[in-house]
Design an enzyme around this catalytic site. Structure first.
Site, mmCIF file in Angstrom:
data_model
loop_
_atom_site.group_PDB
_atom_site.id
_atom_site.type_symbol
_atom_site.label_atom_id
_atom_site.label_comp_id
_atom_site.label_asym_id
_atom_site.label_seq_id
_atom_site.Cartn_x
_atom_site.Cartn_y
_atom_site.Cartn_z
ATOM 1 N N ASP A 8 0.873 -1.166 0.000
ATOM 2 C CA ASP A 8 0.000 0.000 0.000
ATOM 3 C C ASP A 8 0.920 1.229 0.000
ATOM 4 O O ASP A 8 2.141 1.096 0.147
ATOM 5 C CB ASP A 8 -0.865 -0.032 1.271
ATOM 6 N N ALA A 10 0.058 5.244 1.332
ATOM 7 C CA ALA A 10 0.007 6.119 2.508
ATOM 8 C C ALA A 10 -0.202 5.319 3.795
ATOM 9 O O ALA A 10 -1.071 4.457 3.868
ATOM 10 C CB ALA A 10 -1.104 7.151 2.347
ATOM 11 N N ALA A 41 -12.881 10.295 10.152
ATOM 12 C CA ALA A 41 -12.176 10.460 8.872
ATOM 13 C C ALA A 41 -11.350 9.223 8.535
ATOM 14 O O ALA A 41 -11.179 8.852 7.382
ATOM 15 C CB ALA A 41 -11.286 11.695 8.924
ATOM 16 N N MET A 45 -10.476 4.097 6.062
ATOM 17 C CA MET A 45 -9.204 4.308 5.361
ATOM 18 C C MET A 45 -8.782 3.076 4.557
ATOM 19 O O MET A 45 -8.900 1.949 5.023
ATOM 20 C CB MET A 45 -8.107 4.678 6.356
ATOM 21 N N LYS A 49 -11.150 6.737 -2.651
ATOM 22 C CA LYS A 49 -11.470 7.947 -1.881
ATOM 23 C C LYS A 49 -12.919 8.412 -2.023
ATOM 24 O O LYS A 49 -13.480 8.972 -1.072
ATOM 25 C CB LYS A 49 -10.490 9.082 -2.237
ATOM 26 N N HIS A 52 -14.778 6.258 0.194
ATOM 27 C CA HIS A 52 -14.424 6.676 1.552
ATOM 28 C C HIS A 52 -15.303 7.872 1.961
ATOM 29 O O HIS A 52 -15.832 7.906 3.080
ATOM 30 C CB HIS A 52 -12.931 7.067 1.553
ATOM 31 N N ARG A 146 -10.460 -1.404 -3.243
ATOM 32 C CA ARG A 146 -10.573 -2.299 -2.087
ATOM 33 C C ARG A 146 -11.983 -2.250 -1.497
ATOM 34 O O ARG A 146 -12.597 -1.203 -1.562
ATOM 35 C CB ARG A 146 -9.572 -1.866 -1.000
ATOM 36 N N ASP A 172 -1.592 -1.054 5.868
ATOM 37 C CA ASP A 172 -1.752 -0.494 7.223
ATOM 38 C C ASP A 172 -3.204 -0.293 7.596
ATOM 39 O O ASP A 172 -3.497 0.420 8.550
ATOM 40 C CB ASP A 172 -1.021 0.847 7.320
#
Ligand SMILES: *Cc1c(COP(=O)(O)O)cnc(C)c1O
Length: 614
Positions: A8, A10, A41, A45, A49, A52, A146, A172
């Protein structure tokens, strides 16, 4: 071996704590009049986006219109673009970990929740610090981000890989783990710097040890629940993960087992194990009953019953001897190998009244001597013998032995472990009282379940015979039949499901005639091939089964031969004869004449390297 690691971005490789998107989402939602917390927020993750943004909107109590979502997303993007380059710091040990992979010739791929446009800024910023993966796939390039596996598949395609078990996904967030799992790749969760930990380096630095420990534990728990295969503190541990997976891959590399159990099984049989079941469920009980019925009908009819028993084959042999012979009955054992001897031990340990005739291990037991014994000792009630003596591969004359014993009115019990389902055993016409076998021989199931097929009348009359409760075949029979397929004690459910599949495969192949023909051919190819190399089988072909064959080592060292053949993907079996150094080759299981040819070739190619010690 591992061929690619897909990272991944970030929170994993750049942007310690995955801060950029958090700031972006807070600004985005502020623009439509909502103050969201860091936690809100972060929660979704890892996913694309825009998805998200929708996921955050769904957390807000008031209804948010699609227009508002798109506006929040627009501001999110704007904020991200404005200062994304400030959030591209490469994380500790990333450069070293990637260099380690490169040295091992492992591809470095990547996936992200960022858009193509965002990555146009992130990729060069990471490159300036020394990190450049071989590939970056964004949700823009595939149908869905994802947790769908499509970005992983894109990586596999790019690197020309077909086996997802040769690929590791490192990330992460829970979404990263889910993506990796959806692709059936290995998954690794990284704790430090992660979005899940959600702290900057400075924030980490001022936390007490205690506090940091408890926050790391919370991240670990979430990764674990998501199904991560490995959870690491930081990238300095990645080398260990790769090494450990390589070790596991090597261990599970497919070998052809040329042994008489455990043996090579079909992948459909192994896959049948992949469900958890409980013992008392009606559906499961029906499967158990169907397995027992199908086994019964391979060698007998409904006047017989199959009683499944947890444990390897010896458990069934012991249960058969202990329960189907009354305490006051005298047994005659016919012994020409180790499995015959094992039955003597069983009889001895359970204080049975028994006698034995012991014969040469390279020949079948002798009818004449047996008849003399039966004539001489009228006290004998039961005759017990091994059909195919797996010690050598000698086949005992089942039909003649049964007829002889029956002509003297004796009960006949057979250890048919390695012959059942590959040799015709007509229990009904031969009036055989019981036989013992297991799932892991010619039925080609997995080890852990054995069974006895016996006359129902005998089973029913056997109450009180057994000195053992766990091995009490009568009690097990009552339980399994009166209980409609319910095991008395915990059933090896996965092994039973595999046995159900193995029996289906048996039928699919063509039943006994087809299996016999394949084994016969395997055996012929093997023996002919090795004879040509000067390696001779020890048992006269007239007495030889097509299950397992003993060969003279002829001066070769077994350990050498074993190691060389293992490296070529074949597992062989040591000999059991004390008189001559031998090795054995089983040819049952999911193995074919081509495999036998390949084995002969492998031995032929190594004849010169093999040290002759004789
Ligand atoms: C395999 C086998 C057994 C059972 O051995 P386990 O190690 O208990 O599975 C018994 N008799 C014969 C002839 C066998 O081949």
């Amino acid at each position: 071996m591992i061929k690619a690691v897909v990272f991944d971005w970030a929170g994993t490789m750049v942007d310690y704590g995955c801060m950029a998107p958090v700031k972006g989402f807070i600004e985005g939602f502020r623009s439509i009049g909502y103050e969201i917390s860091d936690e809100m927020a972060r929660k979704p993750m890892g996913i694309a986006k825009l998805d998200h943004t929708r996921a955050i909107a769904a957390m807000i109590a008031e209804p948010i219109t699609e227009e508002q979502i798109l506006e929040a997303y627009r501001i999110f993007e704007e904020t991200m673009f404005a200062d994304i380059e400030q959030y591209c710091d490469v994380l500790p040990y990333v450069i070293e970990a990637v260099a380690m992979l490169k040295r091992q010739g492992i591809h470095v791929g990547s996936t992200t929740g960022y858009t193509d446009k965002m990555m146009e800024k992130v990729i060069p910023a990471a490159a300036r610090q020394g990190y450049t993966p071989d590939l970056c796939v964004t949700p823009d390039q595939v149908a869905k981000g994802r947790p769908y596996p499509y970005m992983m598949w894109q990586n596999l395609m790019h690197f020309n890989l077909t086996d997802p078990r040769e690929v590791i996904k490192v990330g992460d967030t829970v979404a990263d783990i889910e993506e990796g799992k959806a692709a059936d790749c290995w998954t690794v969760g990284v704790i430090m710097g992660s979005s899940d930990l959600g702290l900057t380096r400075d924030e980490v630095a001022v936390l007490s040890d205690e506090e940091l420990k408890s926050r790391k534990a919370a991240v670990r728990a979430r990764y674990y629940q998501a199904g991560a295969d490995y959870i690491i503190g930081d990238m300095s541990s990645l080398a260990n993960v790769v090494a450990d997976i390589n070790r596991r891959l090597e261990l599970s590399a497919s070998h052809k087992l040329l042994t008489p159990g455990p043996l090579t099984t079909r992948s459909s049989v192994k896959r049948a194990m992949l469900t958890d079941h409980c013992t008392w469920d009606d559906e499961y009980k029906a499967i158990t009953t169907s397995v027992m019925d199908d086994i019964t009908h391979i060698s007998a009819n409904d006047s017989y019953a199959t009683v499944l028993l947890q444990g390897s084959g010896s458990y069934a042999v012991e249960a058969m001897i202990n329960c189907l012979v009354a305490p006051d009955e005298k047994i005659l054992f016919l012994v020409n190998g180790e499995y015959g001897k094992r039955m003597l031990t069983i009889a001895e340990d359970s204080h049975r009244d028994y006698d034995s005739l012991v014969f040469d291990v390279t020949r079948p037991v002798e009818l004449e001597a047996i008849e003399q014994k039966l004539k001489a000792d009228a006290a004998i009630d039961v005759v017990i013998f091994v059909h195919c003596e797996t010690t050598t591969g000698v086949l005992n004359p089942l039909e003649a032995l049964a007829k002889l014993a029956k002509s003297y009115g004796k009960k006949v019990l057979v250890d048919a472990m390695s012959s059942f389902a590959a040799y015709e055993i007509d229990m009904l016409n031969l009036d055989i009282d019981a036989l013992a076998a297991s799932s892991n021989k010619c039925l080609e199931g997995l080890p852990g379940l054995s069974f006895v097929i016996a006359k129902k009348s005998l089973l029913e009359a056997s109450e009180g015979n057994s000195l053992s409760h766990s091995l009490d075949l009568n009690d097990q029979y009552q339980g399994l039949y009166a209980g409609g397929g319910k095991f008395r004690f915990t059933s090896p459910t996965n092994i039973l499901l595999a046995l159900r599949q193995a029996i289906d495969e048996y039928g699919k192949e063509g039943g006994l005639p087809a299996r016999r023909a394949r084994y016969q051919k395997n055996h012929d190819v093997l023996v002919r091939g090795l004879e040509e190399l000067g390696l001779h089988s020890l048992v006269d072909p007239e007495y030889q089964s097509y299950i397992i064959t003993t060969f003279d080592l002829d001066g070769f060292d077994f350990a050498d031969l074993y190691a060389i053949l293992k490296s070529k993907g074949f597992i062989i079996y040591p000999g059991k004869l004390t008189s001559t150094p031998t090795f054995r080759l089983g040819n049952i299981g999911d193995v074919y004449p081509e495999d036998m040819e390949a084995l002969v070739k492998a031995i032929a190619g190594q004849m010169e390297d093999l040290s002759r010690k004789g």
